[in-house]
Write a protein that holds these residues in place. Structure first.
Motif, PDB file in Angstrom:
ATOM      1  N   THR A 120       4.715   7.320   9.244  1.00  0.00           N
ATOM      2  CA  THR A 120       4.269   6.318   8.263  1.00  0.00           C
ATOM      3  C   THR A 120       4.078   6.922   6.876  1.00  0.00           C
ATOM      4  O   THR A 120       3.948   6.185   5.897  1.00  0.00           O
ATOM      5  CB  THR A 120       2.941   5.673   8.723  1.00  0.00           C
ATOM      6  OG1 THR A 120       1.975   6.702   8.921  1.00  0.00           O
ATOM      7  CG2 THR A 120       3.151   4.878   9.985  1.00  0.00           C
ATOM      8  N   LEU A 121       4.072   8.259   6.768  1.00  0.00           N
ATOM      9  CA  LEU A 121       3.994   8.872   5.442  1.00  0.00           C
ATOM     10  C   LEU A 121       5.243   8.534   4.617  1.00  0.00           C
ATOM     11  O   LEU A 121       5.181   8.435   3.381  1.00  0.00           O
ATOM     12  CB  LEU A 121       3.851  10.396   5.564  1.00  0.00           C
ATOM     13  CG  LEU A 121       2.501  10.900   6.092  1.00  0.00           C
ATOM     14  CD1 LEU A 121       2.524  12.403   6.249  1.00  0.00           C
ATOM     15  CD2 LEU A 121       1.379  10.476   5.149  1.00  0.00           C
ATOM     16  N   LEU A 122       6.355   8.355   5.318  1.00  0.00           N
ATOM     17  CA  LEU A 122       7.586   7.973   4.605  1.00  0.00           C
ATOM     18  C   LEU A 122       7.485   6.565   4.027  1.00  0.00           C
ATOM     19  O   LEU A 122       8.050   6.261   2.981  1.00  0.00           O
ATOM     20  CB  LEU A 122       8.788   8.076   5.564  1.00  0.00           C
ATOM     21  CG  LEU A 122       9.060   9.449   6.173  1.00  0.00           C
ATOM     22  CD1 LEU A 122      10.167   9.366   7.203  1.00  0.00           C
ATOM     23  CD2 LEU A 122       9.403  10.448   5.078  1.00  0.00           C
ATOM     24  N   VAL A 123       6.739   5.716   4.760  1.00  0.00           N
ATOM     25  CA  VAL A 123       6.590   4.331   4.305  1.00  0.00           C
ATOM     26  C   VAL A 123       5.517   4.231   3.234  1.00  0.00           C
ATOM     27  O   VAL A 123       5.509   3.289   2.429  1.00  0.00           O
ATOM     28  CB  VAL A 123       6.268   3.437   5.523  1.00  0.00           C
ATOM     29  CG1 VAL A 123       6.120   1.986   5.119  1.00  0.00           C
ATOM     30  CG2 VAL A 123       7.316   3.599   6.592  1.00  0.00           C
ATOM     31  N   ALA A 124       4.608   5.200   3.173  1.00  0.00           N
ATOM     32  CA  ALA A 124       3.474   5.123   2.239  1.00  0.00           C
ATOM     33  C   ALA A 124       3.947   5.087   0.787  1.00  0.00           C
ATOM     34  O   ALA A 124       3.343   4.398  -0.052  1.00  0.00           O
ATOM     35  CB  ALA A 124       2.543   6.307   2.474  1.00  0.00           C
ATOM     36  N   ALA A 125       5.018   5.827   0.462  1.00  0.00           N
ATOM     37  CA  ALA A 125       5.507   5.831  -0.925  1.00  0.00           C
ATOM     38  C   ALA A 125       6.009   4.454  -1.322  1.00  0.00           C
ATOM     39  O   ALA A 125       5.888   4.050  -2.494  1.00  0.00           O
ATOM     40  CB  ALA A 125       6.634   6.863  -1.052  1.00  0.00           C
ATOM     41  N   ARG A 126       6.528   3.747  -0.367  1.00  0.00           N
ATOM     42  CA  ARG A 126       7.036   2.405  -0.658  1.00  0.00           C
ATOM     43  C   ARG A 126       5.904   1.405  -0.893  1.00  0.00           C
ATOM     44  O   ARG A 126       6.078   0.400  -1.601  1.00  0.00           O
ATOM     45  CB  ARG A 126       7.898   1.956   0.516  1.00  0.00           C
ATOM     46  CG  ARG A 126       8.601   0.659   0.303  1.00  0.00           C
ATOM     47  CD  ARG A 126       9.496   0.380   1.484  1.00  0.00           C
ATOM     48  NE  ARG A 126       9.799  -1.036   1.500  1.00  0.00           N
ATOM     49  CZ  ARG A 126      10.327  -1.685   2.497  1.00  0.00           C
ATOM     50  NH1 ARG A 126      10.635  -1.041   3.588  1.00  0.00           N
ATOM     51  NH2 ARG A 126      10.577  -2.961   2.429  1.00  0.00           N
ATOM     52  N   LEU A 127       4.721   1.668  -0.305  1.00  0.00           N
ATOM     53  CA  LEU A 127       3.613   0.731  -0.404  1.00  0.00           C
ATOM     54  C   LEU A 127       2.678   1.002  -1.583  1.00  0.00           C
ATOM     55  O   LEU A 127       1.662   0.335  -1.729  1.00  0.00           O
ATOM     56  CB  LEU A 127       2.797   0.755   0.891  1.00  0.00           C
ATOM     57  CG  LEU A 127       3.500   0.214   2.138  1.00  0.00           C
ATOM     58  CD1 LEU A 127       2.637   0.419   3.353  1.00  0.00           C
ATOM     59  CD2 LEU A 127       3.804  -1.260   1.955  1.00  0.00           C
ATOM     60  N   ILE A 128       3.019   2.011  -2.401  1.00  0.00           N
ATOM     61  CA  ILE A 128       2.127   2.329  -3.524  1.00  0.00           C
ATOM     62  C   ILE A 128       2.065   1.171  -4.521  1.00  0.00           C
ATOM     63  O   ILE A 128       1.013   0.803  -5.022  1.00  0.00           O
ATOM     64  CB  ILE A 128       2.591   3.628  -4.226  1.00  0.00           C
ATOM     65  CG1 ILE A 128       2.335   4.813  -3.307  1.00  0.00           C
ATOM     66  CG2 ILE A 128       1.865   3.821  -5.543  1.00  0.00           C
ATOM     67  CD1 ILE A 128       2.843   6.122  -3.855  1.00  0.00           C
ATOM     68  N   GLY A 129       3.180   0.570  -4.768  1.00  0.00           N
ATOM     69  CA  GLY A 129       3.191  -0.533  -5.728  1.00  0.00           C
ATOM     70  C   GLY A 129       2.971  -1.885  -5.091  1.00  0.00           C
ATOM     71  O   GLY A 129       3.069  -2.906  -5.779  1.00  0.00           O
ATOM     72  N   ALA A 130       2.647  -1.927  -3.774  1.00  0.00           N
ATOM     73  CA  ALA A 130       2.453  -3.209  -3.079  1.00  0.00           C
ATOM     74  C   ALA A 130       1.074  -3.778  -3.403  1.00  0.00           C
ATOM     75  O   ALA A 130       0.243  -3.137  -4.039  1.00  0.00           O
ATOM     76  CB  ALA A 130       2.609  -3.024  -1.578  1.00  0.00           C
TER      77      ALA A 130
END
Length: 201
Positions: A120-130
């Motif tokens: 999920t660390l890979l997905v965390a960068a995508r959720l920064i601007g969410a």
């Protein structure tokens, strides 16, 4: 010729004496036999010796029977102890096998929780601007995965303690505790929350 009455009378008296003597002799023999059977006087002069020998033989037989009885009791107790020992060893072996299976299951759950958390660390960068809702759900998913890892580790320690103290689980069942039981559910819930956060993002 005149009958010799005196000779006839003498012969009759002799025959009567013989019959009486025979009858008293038979009565005396019967009384002696009855007394011998009832434990009275012995029939012959060797009676006391025979009685003593019979008593010695009876005492020896009684001692042999008692010794055999004690030996049989000892053998029965040894067989019972061996049976209990074999049952205890079987229960310990079953407990060990159950412990190994439970340890393998909990290690797998812990590995899945760690790999899922790292993935999920890979997905965390995508959720920064969410949005804030997606980030809160994502953080909750991380917290649930960490809780799953903690539950798996607590279950492992409990199983290891049960295996080092086998008297705690000699009934053949090995309980990892509520923490070990909740670990798989927490992994599934954490992955579901992270999935929901990705969808909301």
């Amino acid at each position: 010729m005149a009958l010799p009455w005196l000779d006839v009378l003498d012969a009759a008296i002799g025959m009567a004496n013989m019959a009486l003597a025979r009858r008293s002799k038979a009565r005396t023999a019967a009384e002696a036999a009855h007394q011998a059977i009832a434990g009275g006087a012995p029939l012959s002069a060797t009676g006391p010796i025979e009685t003593h020998l019979a008593g010695v033989v009876v005492a020896a037989l009684r001692e042999v029977f008692e010794r055999d009885s004690r030996r049989l009791d000892l053998e029965r107790e040894q067989a019972e102890a061996e049976r209990h020992r074999a049952e205890r060893l079987l229960r310990l072996e079953l407990l060990r096998q159950a412990g190994e299976r439970e340890i393998g299951r909990l290690r797998l759950i812990a590995a899945v929780a760690v790999v899922s958390w790292l993935a999920t660390l890979l997905v965390a960068a995508r959720l920064i601007g969410a949005g804030i809702a997606a980030r809160v759900i994502f953080g909750s998913g991380w917290a649930v995965l960490v809780a799953a890892l903690a539950c798996a580790l607590v279950g492992l320690s409990r199983v290891a303690r049960s295996l080092t103290q086998p008297d705690l689980g000699l009934d053949g069942r090995l309980e990892p505790g509520s923490a070990g039981a909740w670990a798989a559910g927490f992994v599934i819930a954490g992955l579901a929350l992270i999935g929901a956060a990705v969808i909301l993002a």
